[in-house]
Design a protein around this motif. Structure first.
Motif, PDB file in Angstrom:
ATOM      1  N   GLY A  45      27.493  69.784  43.477  1.00  0.00           N
ATOM      2  CA  GLY A  45      28.511  69.040  42.726  1.00  0.00           C
ATOM      3  C   GLY A  45      29.689  69.914  42.387  1.00  0.00           C
ATOM      4  N   HIS A  46      29.764  70.330  41.132  1.00  0.00           N
ATOM      5  CA  HIS A  46      30.879  71.157  40.676  1.00  0.00           C
ATOM      6  C   HIS A  46      30.356  72.387  39.951  1.00  0.00           C
ATOM      7  N   VAL A  47      31.042  73.494  40.146  1.00  0.00           N
ATOM      8  CA  VAL A  47      30.665  74.721  39.457  1.00  0.00           C
ATOM      9  C   VAL A  47      31.229  74.703  38.047  1.00  0.00           C
ATOM     10  N   ARG A  48      30.621  75.491  37.202  1.00  0.00           N
ATOM     11  CA  ARG A  48      31.090  75.616  35.817  1.00  0.00           C
ATOM     12  C   ARG A  48      31.655  77.017  35.616  1.00  0.00           C
ATOM     13  N   VAL A  49      32.928  77.084  35.260  1.00  0.00           N
ATOM     14  CA  VAL A  49      33.574  78.365  35.009  1.00  0.00           C
ATOM     15  C   VAL A  49      33.251  78.808  33.584  1.00  0.00           C
ATOM     16  N   PRO A  50      32.765  80.028  33.402  1.00  0.00           N
ATOM     17  CA  PRO A  50      32.441  80.495  32.042  1.00  0.00           C
ATOM     18  C   PRO A  50      33.658  80.409  31.124  1.00  0.00           C
ATOM     19  N   GLU A  51      33.441  79.973  29.906  1.00  0.00           N
ATOM     20  CA  GLU A  51      34.533  79.873  28.944  1.00  0.00           C
ATOM     21  C   GLU A  51      35.067  81.255  28.591  1.00  0.00           C
ATOM     22  N   GLY A  52      36.378  81.337  28.472  1.00  0.00           N
ATOM     23  CA  GLY A  52      37.007  82.590  28.084  1.00  0.00           C
ATOM     24  C   GLY A  52      37.261  83.542  29.227  1.00  0.00           C
ATOM     25  N   LEU A  53      36.850  83.152  30.442  1.00  0.00           N
ATOM     26  CA  LEU A  53      37.065  83.997  31.612  1.00  0.00           C
ATOM     27  C   LEU A  53      37.894  83.247  32.644  1.00  0.00           C
ATOM     28  N   ALA A  54      38.698  83.986  33.371  1.00  0.00           N
ATOM     29  CA  ALA A  54      39.514  83.371  34.414  1.00  0.00           C
ATOM     30  C   ALA A  54      39.787  84.387  35.507  1.00  0.00           C
ATOM     31  N   GLY A  55      40.184  83.895  36.672  1.00  0.00           N
ATOM     32  CA  GLY A  55      40.597  84.757  37.762  1.00  0.00           C
ATOM     33  C   GLY A  55      39.565  85.798  38.140  1.00  0.00           C
ATOM     34  N   ARG A  56      40.036  87.024  38.276  1.00  0.00           N
ATOM     35  CA  ARG A  56      39.191  88.119  38.759  1.00  0.00           C
ATOM     36  C   ARG A  56      38.001  88.384  37.840  1.00  0.00           C
ATOM     37  N   ASP A  57      38.180  88.174  36.547  1.00  0.00           N
ATOM     38  CA  ASP A  57      37.102  88.492  35.608  1.00  0.00           C
ATOM     39  C   ASP A  57      35.849  87.676  35.884  1.00  0.00           C
ATOM     40  N   TRP A  58      36.023  86.359  36.110  1.00  0.00           N
ATOM     41  CA  TRP A  58      34.818  85.553  36.318  1.00  0.00           C
ATOM     42  C   TRP A  58      34.325  85.628  37.765  1.00  0.00           C
TER      43      TRP A  58
END
Length: 248
Positions: free
Chosen positions: A73-86
């Protein structure tokens, strides 16, 4: 003791294997091949007391979970993280991050770089070893250990960059000179010329040296927190002592 080093590429071309025979305080390169197919790699690994393979033995656990979730389905991006960090934990295994912290070198990403092709081949080789009754512990216990020649060379105080490819044969020559000077007990025999002409052959020799370090217990091992990921992702064994200790 026989240790083997495998510089594994996606195909037989550019795959090198080195056999080091250890006895009486010396190591002798008794065989070296630079076009090694699957059968030869399996034969070499099964004959060795310890074999060092320069290739990831697995993919990052979080990357595997990410791909599985995306397919469902869809992945869940960890809150507070974006781009290279996650994305870091998707691209790098736990062992890759440990190597970077210890050496300043970042191994190629098995999930985001061309090294993934070699790892697909490696997965098939590990399956064949298991089929023959020699299952591989990806954490480094047993007859196979994952190694990283550039990190070994750096930790041993040897040249570790700039010796790859035909355009850099002078640097490769310098590396072989330094290696033999630091390890006078190492005899490359009739294969010295090959090592000076092929960085793949030299990396295979370094991998066989790293396998010796692992066999003697002179390498890093996963701690309790790292053991789980190491069992599935693989673990790069870094030497913890000077090169001279390997002669025994």
């Amino acid at each position: 003791m026989l240790t083997v080093g495998v510089d594994l590429a996606a195909e037989a071309v550019r795959t090198a294997v080195a056999w080091l025979d250890w006895r009486d305080g010396r190591a002798r390169l008794v065989r070296a091949e630079t076009v090694a197919d699957d059968a030869l790699v399996v034969e070499a690994v099964t004959a060795a007391v310890k074999a060092g393979i320069d290739c990831p033995l697995g993919w990052p656990d979080r990357f595997v979970d990410f791909v599985t979730a995306h397919r469902a389905g869809h992945v869940r991006v960890p809150e507070g993280l974006a781009g290279r960090d996650w994305r870091r934990d998707l691209a790098l295994r736990v062992t890759d991050q440990v190597v970077r912290e210890r050496t300043g070198l970042t191994p190629l990403s098995v999930s985001a770089d061309r090294i993934g092709h070699a790892t697909m081949r490696c997965a098939a080789l590990l399956a064949e070893l298991a089929r023959r009754g020699s299952p591989v512990d990806r954490g480094g216990d047993g007859a196979v250990v994952e190694v990283y020649p550039a990190a070994c060379l750096k930790l041993w105080g040897l040249p570790f960059r700039g010796y790859k490819r035909a355009a850099n044969l002078a640097e490769l020559d310098r590396l072989v000179d330094r290696l033999l000077a630091e390890a006078p007990w190492l005899d490359l025999g009739p294969y010295e010329r090959l090592c000076r002409a092929s960085d793949d052959a030299t990396d295979a020799v370094v991998s066989a040296l790293a396998a010796r370090a692992s066999a003697l217990g002179l390498v890093t091992v996963p701690d309790a927190r790292q053991a789980g990921p190491a069992a599935t992702e693989g673990w790069i064994a870094l030497p913890t002592t000077p090169l001279g200790r390997l002669a025994g």
